[in-house]
Write an enzyme that holds these catalytic residues in place. Structure first.
Site, PDB file in Angstrom:
ATOM      1  N   GLU A 111    -100.518  -6.268 -12.435  1.00 48.77           N
ATOM      2  CA  GLU A 111     -99.748  -6.878 -13.335  1.00 48.77           C
ATOM      3  C   GLU A 111    -100.321  -8.370 -13.650  1.00 48.77           C
ATOM      4  O   GLU A 111    -100.804  -9.005 -13.215  1.00 48.77           O
ATOM      5  CB  GLU A 111     -98.308  -7.167 -12.771  1.00 48.77           C
ATOM      6  CG  GLU A 111     -97.832  -5.970 -12.279  1.00 48.77           C
ATOM      7  CD  GLU A 111     -96.524  -6.288 -11.417  1.00 48.77           C
ATOM      8  OE1 GLU A 111     -95.807  -5.403 -10.494  1.00 48.77           O
ATOM      9  OE2 GLU A 111     -96.370  -7.668 -11.002  1.00 48.77           O
ATOM     10  N   CYS A 124     -99.816 -15.247 -16.476  1.00 48.16           N
ATOM     11  CA  CYS A 124     -99.857 -15.195 -14.940  1.00 48.16           C
ATOM     12  C   CYS A 124    -100.732 -13.972 -14.695  1.00 48.16           C
ATOM     13  O   CYS A 124    -100.363 -12.970 -14.998  1.00 48.16           O
ATOM     14  CB  CYS A 124     -98.605 -15.081 -14.434  1.00 48.16           C
ATOM     15  SG  CYS A 124     -98.220 -14.810 -12.632  1.00 48.16           S
ATOM     16  N   CYS A 131    -101.651  -7.300  -1.345  1.00 48.99           N
ATOM     17  CA  CYS A 131    -102.238  -8.538  -0.564  1.00 48.99           C
ATOM     18  C   CYS A 131    -101.898  -8.349   0.972  1.00 48.99           C
ATOM     19  O   CYS A 131    -101.247  -7.692   1.411  1.00 48.99           O
ATOM     20  CB  CYS A 131    -101.180  -9.740  -1.113  1.00 48.99           C
ATOM     21  SG  CYS A 131    -101.484 -11.245  -0.288  1.00 48.99           S
ATOM     22  N   CYS A 135     -96.359 -11.881   3.290  1.00 48.98           N
ATOM     23  CA  CYS A 135     -95.057 -12.760   3.440  1.00 48.98           C
ATOM     24  C   CYS A 135     -93.890 -12.002   3.168  1.00 48.98           C
ATOM     25  O   CYS A 135     -93.808 -10.978   2.340  1.00 48.98           O
ATOM     26  CB  CYS A 135     -95.176 -13.666   1.964  1.00 48.98           C
ATOM     27  SG  CYS A 135     -96.733 -14.828   1.995  1.00 48.98           S
ATOM     28  N   CYS A 138     -92.216 -11.247  -0.410  1.00 48.38           N
ATOM     29  CA  CYS A 138     -92.835 -10.833  -1.438  1.00 48.38           C
ATOM     30  C   CYS A 138     -93.155  -9.368  -1.584  1.00 48.38           C
ATOM     31  O   CYS A 138     -93.564  -8.507  -0.537  1.00 48.38           O
ATOM     32  CB  CYS A 138     -94.182 -11.412  -1.263  1.00 48.38           C
ATOM     33  SG  CYS A 138     -95.499 -11.240  -2.625  1.00 48.38           S
ATOM     34  N   GLU A 183    -103.615 -12.807  -3.230  1.00 45.89           N
ATOM     35  CA  GLU A 183    -103.622 -14.193  -2.933  1.00 45.89           C
ATOM     36  C   GLU A 183    -105.265 -14.666  -3.332  1.00 45.89           C
ATOM     37  O   GLU A 183    -106.385 -14.132  -2.865  1.00 45.89           O
ATOM     38  CB  GLU A 183    -103.736 -14.248  -1.367  1.00 45.89           C
ATOM     39  CG  GLU A 183    -104.348 -15.687  -0.797  1.00 45.89           C
ATOM     40  CD  GLU A 183    -103.849 -16.839  -1.238  1.00 45.89           C
ATOM     41  OE1 GLU A 183    -102.610 -17.032  -1.633  1.00 45.89           O
ATOM     42  OE2 GLU A 183    -104.633 -17.773  -1.552  1.00 45.89           O
ATOM     43  N   SER A 235     -97.642 -22.352  -2.189  1.00 46.69           N
ATOM     44  CA  SER A 235     -96.426 -21.755  -1.890  1.00 46.69           C
ATOM     45  C   SER A 235     -95.879 -22.416  -0.456  1.00 46.69           C
ATOM     46  O   SER A 235     -96.648 -21.890   0.722  1.00 46.69           O
ATOM     47  CB  SER A 235     -96.642 -20.192  -1.860  1.00 46.69           C
ATOM     48  OG  SER A 235     -96.902 -19.835  -3.270  1.00 46.69           O
ATOM     49  N   HIS A 237     -92.371 -23.002   0.727  1.00 52.56           N
ATOM     50  CA  HIS A 237     -91.229 -22.119   1.113  1.00 52.56           C
ATOM     51  C   HIS A 237     -90.425 -22.514   2.274  1.00 52.56           C
ATOM     52  O   HIS A 237     -89.315 -22.006   2.541  1.00 52.56           O
ATOM     53  CB  HIS A 237     -91.618 -20.702   1.065  1.00 52.56           C
ATOM     54  CG  HIS A 237     -92.228 -19.951  -0.172  1.00 52.56           C
ATOM     55  ND1 HIS A 237     -91.757 -20.489  -1.709  1.00 52.56           N
ATOM     56  CD2 HIS A 237     -93.201 -19.292  -0.302  1.00 52.56           C
ATOM     57  CE1 HIS A 237     -92.613 -19.691  -2.402  1.00 52.56           C
ATOM     58  NE2 HIS A 237     -93.647 -19.192  -1.571  1.00 52.56           N
ATOM     59  N   CYS A 354     -93.229 -11.124  -9.044  1.00 47.56           N
ATOM     60  CA  CYS A 354     -94.359 -10.999  -8.591  1.00 47.56           C
ATOM     61  C   CYS A 354     -94.034  -9.268  -7.984  1.00 47.56           C
ATOM     62  O   CYS A 354     -93.476  -9.091  -6.749  1.00 47.56           O
ATOM     63  CB  CYS A 354     -94.789 -11.601  -7.208  1.00 47.56           C
ATOM     64  SG  CYS A 354     -96.343 -11.657  -6.184  1.00 47.56           S
TER      65      CYS A 354
END
Ligand code: SAH
Ligand code: SF4
Length: 369
Positions: A111, A124, A131, A135, A138, A183, A235, A237, A354
């Site tokens: 995307e 973006c 990935c 995480c 995500c 990533e 990131s 968090h 995401c």
């Protein structure tokens, strides 16, 4: 919201062995087109014409380069390729956000999102299909890792999105962020040349290109060494080791103190303000005490904290922090002297967080609670 699906179709220039022009750094591209023109007995201004069509006109294939003689276009189309991604799905949000799902030549889908504001048009982009870092919050992380994107698959997202931006908004992309799927620091071999292509080829200033990382320290160091001073977003968090490792596996490999050290070096070298991304998940990482811990981490840095309301995904039961407590968290940071803002979720109606459009399109998330 409106949406349309376009079947991927083959385009001239996809021949096996054709050199993907968008994967070359601009100097290399110019050199190769230069020798091609020389071999063909063409004058040197032809090279400039092609370079201009690739970067300024954002050509999709050689047939669009109408200033070239037909024969030459056909030969160039055999030697070089310009196509790496095809639109599979486009979604337009009521707030102006446009999300593209791009189909790659092997069927993978990634995307990119165009986000217009008054003074910027930000793109973006994705850097990997899936990935590996997993995480917990995500959607992309839950898919797992399929493969790295090539340089041209990254820059072609830009090329195609720039065409959409001109068509749909009559505007040009001003900023690029690597905050889509994947990533970027785990795919430096392809992402770093893509930074050069975006910067020196497509002309996006280094100050307007930001790499967002989960905190891969060697990647931050490598970005620091680049002379251009590209932007860095991290990131975070969670502001302490125990909580962060609960939601992000990377914390075990590169714990916060080591991460902060690399960020400080980046800042000392580039003089640039660093952005921290901080998702707010109800009851998990949103207490005022944690805001104080976050402020302590920020104390000796020039940084900006982007507070992002968590966008629920099917794989976990977490909920976003309610608005009043988001505001309280932000106030607490401000009181501690930290610059912070709540990032308004954009494109909610088109699943713009995401990995979420792919989730919807594939139906993978449909029957999960
Ligand atoms: N891998 C990089 C870049 C891609 S992820 C990184 O982790 O920084 C980019 C951002 O997507 C993350 O910082 C996070 O802010 C956002 N994101 C991921 N899952 C999300 C979710 N469920 N809700 C809201 N934002 C999310
Ligand atoms: Fe990967 Fe970033 Fe998602 Fe973590 S947040 S799983 S690093 S894409």
């Amino acid at each position: 919201m409106t949406a349309e699906t376009t079947a991927p179709n083959a385009t001239a220039g996809d021949d096996a062995g054709a050199v993907p022009l968008l994967g070359l750094e601009p100097d290399d591209l110019e050199r190769r087109i230069g020798s091609f023109m020389e071999e063909a007995g063409e004058p040197s201004f032809r090279t400039e014409q092609v370079v201009n069509w690739v970067y300024d006109q954002c050509a999709l294939d050689f047939d669009e380069i109408t200033t070239l003689p037909t024969e030459l276009r056909a030969e160039a189309g055999r030697r070089f390729s310009l196509t790496a991604v095809e639109p599979a799905y486009t979604a337009r949000s009521e707030d102006g956000t446009i999300k593209h799902l791009w189909q790659l030549e092997d069927g993978e889908q990634v995307e990119s999102v165009l986000i217009p504001t008054e003074d910027r048009l930000t793109l973006c982009v994705s850097s990997q299909a899936g990935c590996a870092l997993g995480c917990r919050f995500c959607a992309t992380g839950h898919f797992g890792f399929n493969r790295h994107l090539s340089t041209e698959e990254i820059t072609a997202q830009f090329r195609n999105a720039q065409r959409a931006a001109r068509r749909e908004y009559d505007r040009e992309i001003t900023n690029v962020v690597f905050m889509g799927m994947g990533e970027p620091m785990a795919n430096r071999d392809n992402v770093f040349p893509a930074l050069t292509v975006l910067n020196r080829g497509f002309g996006i200033g280094a100050r307007r290109i930001t790499v967002s990382t989960v905190g891969l320290v060697p990647g931050i160091r490598a970005l620091t060494e680049r002379p251009e001073n590209f932007g860095l977003a991290v990131s975070l968090h969670a502001p302490n080791h125990d909580l962060r490792q609960e939601i992000m596996r990377i914390e075990k490999r590169f714990p916060i103190p080591e991460l902060m050290e690399a960020i400080r070096e980046y800042q000392a070298e580039t003089g640039r303000r660093v952005t921290f991304e901080y998702l707010l998940i109800d009851g998990l990482n949103d207490s005022e005490e944690l805001a104080d811990q976050l402020a302590d981490l920020c104390a000796d840095l020039d940084c900006f904290v982007n507070l992002i309301p968590f966008n629920p995904i099917p794989a976990v039961e977490w909920e976003p922090t309610p608005d009043d407590r988001v505001a309280a968290f932000a106030r607490r940071l401000h009181r501690n002297g930290v610059s912070a803002a709540v990032r308004q979720p954009r494109g909610r109606d088109i699943a713009a967080a995401c990995g979420q459009l792919r989730l919807e399109q594939s139906g993978e998330g449909e029957d999960a609670e």
